[in-house]
Design a protein around this motif. Structure first.
Motif, mmCIF file in Angstrom:
data_model
loop_
_atom_site.group_PDB
_atom_site.id
_atom_site.type_symbol
_atom_site.label_atom_id
_atom_site.label_comp_id
_atom_site.label_asym_id
_atom_site.label_seq_id
_atom_site.Cartn_x
_atom_site.Cartn_y
_atom_site.Cartn_z
ATOM 1 N N VAL B 155 0.847 -1.197 0.000
ATOM 2 C CA VAL B 155 0.000 0.000 0.000
ATOM 3 C C VAL B 155 0.882 1.246 0.000
ATOM 4 N N LEU B 159 1.214 4.181 -2.833
ATOM 5 C CA LEU B 159 0.915 5.595 -2.546
ATOM 6 C C LEU B 159 2.064 6.507 -2.936
ATOM 7 N N GLY B 162 3.889 8.397 -7.145
ATOM 8 C CA GLY B 162 4.060 9.680 -7.821
ATOM 9 C C GLY B 162 5.086 10.572 -7.147
ATOM 10 N N VAL B 163 5.800 10.054 -6.157
ATOM 11 C CA VAL B 163 6.698 10.908 -5.383
ATOM 12 C C VAL B 163 8.132 10.685 -5.849
ATOM 13 N N ARG B 164 8.819 11.760 -6.146
ATOM 14 C CA ARG B 164 10.225 11.641 -6.497
ATOM 15 C C ARG B 164 11.035 11.351 -5.231
ATOM 16 N N LEU B 169 9.986 8.864 2.639
ATOM 17 C CA LEU B 169 8.549 9.039 2.863
ATOM 18 C C LEU B 169 7.868 7.676 3.004
ATOM 19 N N LEU B 172 8.303 6.498 6.392
ATOM 20 C CA LEU B 172 7.507 7.301 7.316
ATOM 21 C C LEU B 172 6.043 6.867 7.274
ATOM 22 N N LEU B 173 5.560 6.482 6.094
ATOM 23 C CA LEU B 173 4.157 6.070 5.966
ATOM 24 C C LEU B 173 3.933 4.683 6.543
ATOM 25 N N ALA B 219 -6.591 -1.527 -1.157
ATOM 26 C CA ALA B 219 -5.984 -0.206 -0.981
ATOM 27 C C ALA B 219 -4.809 -0.016 -1.935
ATOM 28 N N ALA B 222 -6.166 0.709 -5.389
ATOM 29 C CA ALA B 222 -6.638 2.099 -5.457
ATOM 30 C C ALA B 222 -5.455 3.053 -5.550
ATOM 31 N N ALA B 223 -4.419 2.784 -4.734
ATOM 32 C CA ALA B 223 -3.255 3.677 -4.707
ATOM 33 C C ALA B 223 -2.543 3.680 -6.061
ATOM 34 N N ILE B 226 -4.494 5.627 -8.635
ATOM 35 C CA ILE B 226 -4.342 7.074 -8.439
ATOM 36 C C ILE B 226 -2.955 7.519 -8.897
ATOM 37 N N GLY B 227 -1.954 6.717 -8.562
ATOM 38 C CA GLY B 227 -0.589 7.103 -8.892
ATOM 39 C C GLY B 227 -0.312 7.176 -10.380
ATOM 40 N N GLU B 229 -2.603 8.093 -12.731
ATOM 41 C CA GLU B 229 -3.489 9.025 -13.442
ATOM 42 C C GLU B 229 -2.723 10.115 -14.159
#
Lengths: 244, 229, 56
Positions: B155, B159, B162-164, B169, B172-173, B219, B222-223, B226-227, B229
């Motif tokens: 998950v 999520l 899309g994060v460089r 992170l 951290l999540l 989840a 879904a993630a 979204i990532g 899109e």
């Protein structure tokens, strides 16, 4: 069934105006309640028979801890509404929640530590409540980090919404596991806050504080929401009229 | 000639075998988490004390934190290459339920990191003074716990698509979400070392795994959607 | 009065706790209002540029 109210809830100009008119209706009662509760808590309430005057930290610790948890709930609910009904305003609400929530989680940690020193003799004890609150703080940081890490607003909205929902499923499990863990390792002494009967002159200021902080959060949320809506609707023509 | 219809199940099987085959062809990715786990566990005798009696007391924490971090290390690469070469997009548009494909990818991650980490734990346990009788308990608890770690991690990896430079992170999540696994797992290990019954925390680990198996792929799907899109 | 502020020896824990909470309350009011003011200003600036561009 008439659903126009629901569709109007999703309309940014409508929300922007309503939020503006509602703000003082939350802000003033919040201010009055907090001031009255301060007087009640610091002056009128009798000292605790075990903790003496020290228990009065309760009147700032408990409301902050309550806000920390409640705001996460509001944030996750708004995120779920935004994800399911694709409601942009709901995402704006969720985005406005995170910062305030993180602030008050930090406050509940600091006040908890300041309460812990005279009660436990040390600033930090791995007490289940404090530990769970610390994890909540990290959850907030993760949420804000994810939002900040994704450039595209729509994607940031939806990804952080999934995270908020995953978090809200996890928070009860985390709280349970931390309590279970603590019951095995037996912290030196446990703060007894849930006594069966608190005298009314002690309880009333606490309830007033809880209500006051809740209304205060509502007011802050409305102001932040207006800022968030303006930022998101940058090109909309209704903003021109609003700003006259 | 008959037309073979691909079911969700066989599609998931294809994804699984593909991931496993890729990993076998590039064994360095397979070995790195294991080496990391070993280094973490072996730093403790050097940094704390070589006395086995003292090490035994902290062994549960060392083993679980080490396994947690090592499993996290491998997460970053779970979707990264598939996202950059367009494979993930094909997953989304191929008409098969994305949830099944995500479950397959998670299973692959577990087979490639969770399972080897579990099998390596007893060896490290010996180095930390854990008695041999405790090994079955440690194996069982890690077997259950790493499943949930892989699920939570999938998950988080979805999520942060899309994060460089999402590595920090990602930790951290996922780390706060992994707290219950750590708590129950470390407790099970502790009970195993002291020779008591560890069924209680083992049941709780099992419950977490069941909950994770039912919810996490949803989840993660879904993630990922979204990532991309 | 000084007895009230001494809080029976708990003053060094109690008043910092209240102070921290007060700071958080005021800071969040300030941050929220500033965010709103900045968003408004930003919108105004954009509209000003648009108006200039459309009617030279």
């Amino acid at each position: 069934m008439n659903w126009t109210w629901f569709h109007r809830l999703g309309s940014p100009p409508h929300i922007y105006r309503i939020a503006g008119t509602l703000t003082p209706w939350f802000a003033w009662p919040a201010g009055l309640l907090i001031v009255a509760a301060l007087y009640g808590g610091l002056v009128l309430a009798p000292p605790d028979y075990q903790q003496g005057e020290g228990f009065r930290i309760l009147y700032v610790h408990a409301p902050s801890a309550w806000l920390a948890v409640m705001i996460y709930g509001v944030m996750a609910s708004a995120a779920a509404v935004g994800l399911i009904w694709r409601m942009k305003v709901a995402h704006a609400v969720a985005a406005s929640c995170a910062g305030v929530g993180a602030w008050f989680t930090a406050v509940s940690l600091v006040t908890g530590m300041l309460w812990g020193k005279p009660m436990w003799g040390t600033y930090w004890v791995w007490d289940p409540r404090l530990t769970a609150q610390l994890i909540l703080f990290i959850l907030y940081l993760g949420y804000m980090g994810l939002r900040a890490g994704i450039d595209d607003l729509g994607r940031a909205d939806r990804a952080s919404a999934v995270l908020a929902i995953v978090g809200v499923v996890n928070i009860p499990i985390i709280r349970y596991s931390v309590e279970w863990w603590n019951s095995i390792h037996q912290a030196p002494s446990v703060m007894k806050m849930d006594r069966p009967s608190m005298p009314l002159d002690m309880l009333a200021p606490l309830l007033m504080m809880l209500l006051g902080f809740t209304l205060y959060f509502a007011a802050i949320l409305l102001v932040r929401l207006r800022a968030e809506i303006l930022r998101r609707e940058r090109t909309a023509s209704w903003i021109r009229e609003v700003l006259r | 000639m008959t037309v073979r219809r691909t079911t969700a199940f066989s599609a998931a099987g294809l994804v699984l075998t593909r991931d496993l085959r890729l990993a076998v062809r590039r064994p360095s990715q397979l070995i790195q988490p294991l080496a990391f786990f070993a280094v973490v566990a072996l730093l403790f005798p050097l940094g704390y004390t070589p006395e086995l009696g003292k090490l035994r007391a902290i062994a549960p924490g060392v083993l679980w934190v080490g396994a947690l971090l090592a499993s996290m290390l491998a997460l970053e690469s779970l979707f990264r290459e598939d996202a950059s070469d367009g494979t993930l997009e094909q997953f989304v548009v191929c008409g098969q339920p994305l949830v099944a494909l995500m479950a397959a990818k998670t299973l692959a991650h577990w087979l490639l990191t969770g399972l080897p980490l579990t099998l390596m734990a007893p060896v490290l346990g010996i180095a930390l003074g854990v008695p041999v009788e405790a090994m079955p308990g440690i194996l069982f608890s890690l077997l259950l716990g790493t499943v949930t770690l892989s699920l939570i991690g999938a998950v988080g990896a979805g999520l942060t698509l899309g994060v460089r430079r999402g590595g920090v992170l990602l930790s951290l999540l996922t780390l706060p979400l992994a707290v219950p696994v750590l708590v129950f797992g470390a407790r099970a290990t502790e009970l195993a070392i002291s020779g008591e019954s560890l069924m209680g925390p083992l049941y709780l680990l099992g419950a977490l795994a069941v909950l994770g198996i039912t919810l996490a792929p949803l989840a993660a799907a879904a993630a990922v959607r979204i990532g991309l899109e | 009065m000084s007895e009230f502020f001494a809080m029976d020896g708990y003053a060094i824990f109690l008043w910092p706790a209240y102070l921290v909470t007060l700071i958080a309350i005021l800071a969040n009011v300030m941050l929220a209002r500033r965010a709103h003011a900045e968003a408004k200003q930003e919108a105004r600036r954009r509209f000003a540029i648009e108006d200039e561009g459309s009617s030279p």
